[in-house]
Each structure stands twice: as structure tokens, then as C-alpha cells.
Design a protein around this motif. Structure first.
Motif, PDB file in Angstrom:
ATOM      1  N   LEU A 122       0.791  -1.224   0.000  1.00  0.00           N
ATOM      2  CA  LEU A 122       0.000   0.000   0.000  1.00  0.00           C
ATOM      3  C   LEU A 122       0.832   1.287   0.000  1.00  0.00           C
ATOM      4  N   SER A 123       2.050   1.230   0.485  1.00  0.00           N
ATOM      5  CA  SER A 123       2.803   2.457   0.768  1.00  0.00           C
ATOM      6  C   SER A 123       3.822   2.817  -0.295  1.00  0.00           C
ATOM      7  N   HIS A 124       3.990   4.125  -0.461  1.00  0.00           N
ATOM      8  CA  HIS A 124       5.042   4.668  -1.316  1.00  0.00           C
ATOM      9  C   HIS A 124       6.241   5.094  -0.469  1.00  0.00           C
ATOM     10  N   ARG A 125       5.948   5.516   0.762  1.00  0.00           N
ATOM     11  CA  ARG A 125       6.982   5.974   1.687  1.00  0.00           C
ATOM     12  C   ARG A 125       6.644   5.371   3.041  1.00  0.00           C
ATOM     13  N   VAL A 126       7.678   4.914   3.766  1.00  0.00           N
ATOM     14  CA  VAL A 126       7.452   4.220   5.034  1.00  0.00           C
ATOM     15  C   VAL A 126       8.260   4.886   6.138  1.00  0.00           C
ATOM     16  N   LEU A 127       7.592   5.098   7.272  1.00  0.00           N
ATOM     17  CA  LEU A 127       8.227   5.637   8.459  1.00  0.00           C
ATOM     18  C   LEU A 127       8.127   4.548   9.529  1.00  0.00           C
ATOM     19  N   VAL A 128       9.270   4.107  10.051  1.00  0.00           N
ATOM     20  CA  VAL A 128       9.307   3.056  11.065  1.00  0.00           C
ATOM     21  C   VAL A 128       9.524   3.712  12.423  1.00  0.00           C
ATOM     22  N   MET A 129       8.663   3.352  13.387  1.00  0.00           N
ATOM     23  CA  MET A 129       8.766   3.912  14.732  1.00  0.00           C
ATOM     24  C   MET A 129       8.924   2.790  15.749  1.00  0.00           C
ATOM     25  N   TYR A 130       9.580   3.124  16.855  1.00  0.00           N
ATOM     26  CA  TYR A 130       9.711   2.204  17.977  1.00  0.00           C
ATOM     27  C   TYR A 130       9.461   3.003  19.245  1.00  0.00           C
ATOM     28  N   LEU A 131       8.503   2.588  20.032  1.00  0.00           N
ATOM     29  CA  LEU A 131       8.125   3.286  21.269  1.00  0.00           C
ATOM     30  C   LEU A 131       7.931   4.779  21.032  1.00  0.00           C
TER      31      LEU A 131
END
Length: 181
Positions: A72-81
Motif C-alpha cells: 500500500l505504501s510509497h513511503r514508510v516511516l518506522v517507529m519504535y516506542l
């Protein structure tokens, strides 16, 4: 703060005039019944992709299911806590993840072909996830990181652009200022 180091709007580049920006939508999708999950999920993803294309719609999609994120995504932001670990175009992130947490997430996605699955490099994550109510100091991922160094527990990593549009917050990737350049 890591987020403060991001460009003003890293999702918009100078090549995108303001009048060409996509519309944005927030869609909350509740999990379906377990037996119908795969079918319902496929239908929802197909609908979202259709809306994305037809309406030039920007979708903020929050999920732990990286297979769906990839479709689904063109750009991905990965987060942790609650902190940004990595940001990149989806194709780049899936081909060349930099942050140890992103690598661990990618390694956890099942591969249906047993031959490919056996050859995959495993990213080891140890320990229990810290409480989001009392996150650790420094890099929030450091208690579980296989590459942790002393600095990881005391200093928040700077968000560093490793290649155009590919940002990583990790002490494994020092900024140019830290290198004295």
C-alpha cells in the motif's frame, strides 16, 4: 529530539509544487474476525489502492503487518516506542533497511517459499520490549539491539540522511558533524 531533525516535511520534495500535493485521509480499520481476516484485508487493501489512484489520495497507514504496508505504501516511516527509527521510500526501505529495528521487522515477515526462508539472514532481537510509559534513555531500541554500544544508552541518535530521502536514527550511522566533516 529526533523528529526535530527531519526536514520540515520529508514527505514532500522540492520537485512537488504545492498545487500537485495529494489530498489526505485518515481511515481507521478495525481488525476483522479471524476466519475472514485474509479475505477482508485483501478487499480493504484493494479498495484503499483504488481510492489512492483515483483520487490522488495520500493515506497514513499504521500497521505492524509489513506485507500490507509494502503493498500500500510509497513511503514508510518506522517507529519504535513513539520515536522515528527510519524513513525512506518503500522500495528503498524494503531493499536496504538500515536501522537494526527495521531489519528485525523485515526478518520477521514470513516467506512462503521454504527455500528462500532458509537462506534469509535472521536479525536477532533479545529481551522484552520496554514499557512505553517508561521508555529507556538514549536510543529507545538499545535494550533489545544486537549492535548496541555504550553511547546508545545515554544519547539520542541524530536523524541522519544516509542517501537521498533515506533517514536513519542510529548511532551506527554517525552524522557528518560527528565525523568532523
Amino acid at each position: 529530539d529526533v523528529e526535530a531533525a527531519l526536514p520540515r516535511n520529508p514527505l514532500v520534495t522540492a520537485a512537488q509544487p504545492q498545487h500537485d500535493l495529494a489530498q489526505a485521509a485518515v481511515v481507521h480499520v478495525h481488525a476483522a474476525a479471524p476466519g475472514d481476516h485474509a479475505l477482508v484485508q485483501a478487499q480493504i487493501v484493494a479498495l484503499l489502492r483504488e481510492l489512492q489512484a483515483r483520487l490522488n489520495l495520500a493515506i497514513i497507514f499504521i500497521s505492524h503487518d509489513l506485507a500490507v504496508v509494502r503493498r500500500l505504501s510509497h513511503r514508510v516511516l518506522v517507529m519504535y516506542l513513539g520515536k522515528v527509527m527510519e524513513l525512506a521510500d518503500a522500495e528503498v526501505l524494503y531493499r536496504d533497511p538500515k536501522h537494526p529495528y527495521t531489519r528485525a521487522l523485515m526478518a520477521a515477515v514470513p516467506i512462503p517459499d521454504p527455500r528462500l526462508s532458509k537462506s534469509r539472514v535472521k536479525a536477532l532481537v533479545t529481551g522484552e520490549a520496554p514499557s512505553p510509559l517508561a521508555p529507556p534513555g538514549g536510543c529507545r531500541f538499545h535494550p533489545r539491539c544486537p549492535h548496541r554500544m555504550e553511547i546508545c544508552s545515554t544519547a539520542k541518535p541524530a536523524m541522519v540522511e544516509r542517501s537521498p530521502g533515506h533517514w536513519v536514527a542510529c548511532h551506527l550511522f554517525p552524522s557528518l558533524a560527528e565525523k568532523g566533516i
